[in-house]
Design an enzyme around this catalytic site. Structure first.
Site, PDB file in Angstrom:
ATOM      1  CE  LYS A   1      48.450  29.428 -19.015  1.00 24.44           C
ATOM      2  NZ  LYS A   1      49.028  30.723 -19.798  1.00 24.44           N
TER       3      LYS A   1
ATOM      4  CE1 TYR B   1      47.929  28.759 -24.630  1.00 22.98           C
ATOM      5  CE2 TYR B   1      49.387  26.937 -24.162  1.00 22.98           C
ATOM      6  CZ  TYR B   1      48.593  28.224 -23.654  1.00 22.98           C
ATOM      7  OH  TYR B   1      48.430  28.541 -22.274  1.00 22.98           O
TER       8      TYR B   1
ATOM      9  CG  PHE C   1      55.250  33.438 -27.536  1.00 23.88           C
ATOM     10  CD1 PHE C   1      54.242  32.759 -27.175  1.00 23.88           C
ATOM     11  CD2 PHE C   1      54.881  34.883 -28.000  1.00 23.88           C
ATOM     12  CE1 PHE C   1      53.046  32.962 -27.513  1.00 23.88           C
ATOM     13  CE2 PHE C   1      53.638  35.356 -28.083  1.00 23.88           C
ATOM     14  CZ  PHE C   1      52.582  34.317 -27.874  1.00 23.88           C
TER      15      PHE C   1
ATOM     16  NE  ARG D   1      40.105  36.445 -21.931  1.00 25.88           N
ATOM     17  CZ  ARG D   1      41.190  36.016 -22.504  1.00 25.88           C
ATOM     18  NH1 ARG D   1      41.424  34.472 -22.563  1.00 25.88           N
ATOM     19  NH2 ARG D   1      42.138  36.878 -23.102  1.00 25.88           N
TER      20      ARG D   1
ATOM     21  CG  ASN E   1      50.022  34.115 -18.085  1.00 22.05           C
ATOM     22  OD1 ASN E   1      49.875  32.714 -18.207  1.00 22.05           O
ATOM     23  ND2 ASN E   1      49.738  34.896 -19.118  1.00 22.05           N
TER      24      ASN E   1
ATOM     25  CG  HIS F   1      43.922  28.975 -21.197  1.00 22.84           C
ATOM     26  ND1 HIS F   1      44.434  29.475 -22.325  1.00 22.84           N
ATOM     27  CD2 HIS F   1      42.918  27.984 -21.439  1.00 22.84           C
ATOM     28  CE1 HIS F   1      43.425  29.329 -23.333  1.00 22.84           C
ATOM     29  NE2 HIS F   1      42.693  28.442 -22.752  1.00 22.84           N
TER      30      HIS F   1
ATOM     31  CD  GLU G   1      40.756  26.935 -25.365  1.00 24.98           C
ATOM     32  OE1 GLU G   1      40.235  27.261 -24.320  1.00 24.98           O
ATOM     33  OE2 GLU G   1      41.342  27.767 -26.044  1.00 24.98           O
TER      34      GLU G   1
END
Ligand code: IDP
Length: 140
Positions: A9, A49, A57, A85, A112, A115, A126
């Site tokens: 990110k 998203y 958010f 993950r 964070n 992704h 995706e």
């Protein structure tokens, strides 16, 4: 074999953590199938998203993910989705295990760093957004 879509990110890219992050996936044994740097437009970010569209958010998340360059990758390997993950860690960096990317380098739930797709269905959805040329190709 499985494949998964990873985003380094904009916060990670700006902090110069791209190499560190990619190295962790490689050391885990995941293979880089495709990689590119790019900056997302809002429409692509909203598609990526889409499942969070109703969340409070959402607007800030789209602002954040479009705020600067990022690196998109497709990784493959045995159980690649779950493996990636695990390397990334829990969404909230303070709940993420030390030794995971978020556990080691992040503080913010939004910013964070990484992704990773959360299921085979999201992975294929995706991959189609970021690497349409891979749609229908064999996973190796
Ligand atoms: P994940 O990235 O660990 O799969 P998701 O729940 O799918 O987590 O959320 C997608 C992204 O939305 C997170 O990585 C984070 O950047 C952001 N996000 C999730 N929850 C919040 C929140 O409560 N506040 C702000 N941003 C959030």
């Amino acid at each position: 074999m499985e494949r998964t879509l990873i985003l380094v990110k904009p916060d990670a890219f700006a902090r110069g953590l791209t190499g560190e992050i990619i190295a962790r996936f490689e050391r885990k044994g995941l293979k880089i199938v495709a990689i590119k740097s790019m900056q997302l437009d809002r429409e692509t970010a909203e598609r990526h998203y889409a499942e969070h569209r109703e969340k409070p958010f959402f607007g800030e998340l789209v602002d954040f993910i479009t705020s600067g360059p990022l690196v998109a990758l497709v990784l493959s390997g045995e159980r690649a989705i779950e493996a990636a993950r695990q390397v990334i860690g829990a969404t909230d960096p303070l709940a993420a295990a030390p030794g995971s990317i978020r556990g080691d380098f992040a503080l913010s739930v939004q910013n964070n760093l990484v992704h990773g797709s959360d299921s085979p269905e999201s992975a294929e959805r995706e991959v189609a957004i970021f690497f349409p040329e891979l749609v229908g190709s064999a996973v190796a």
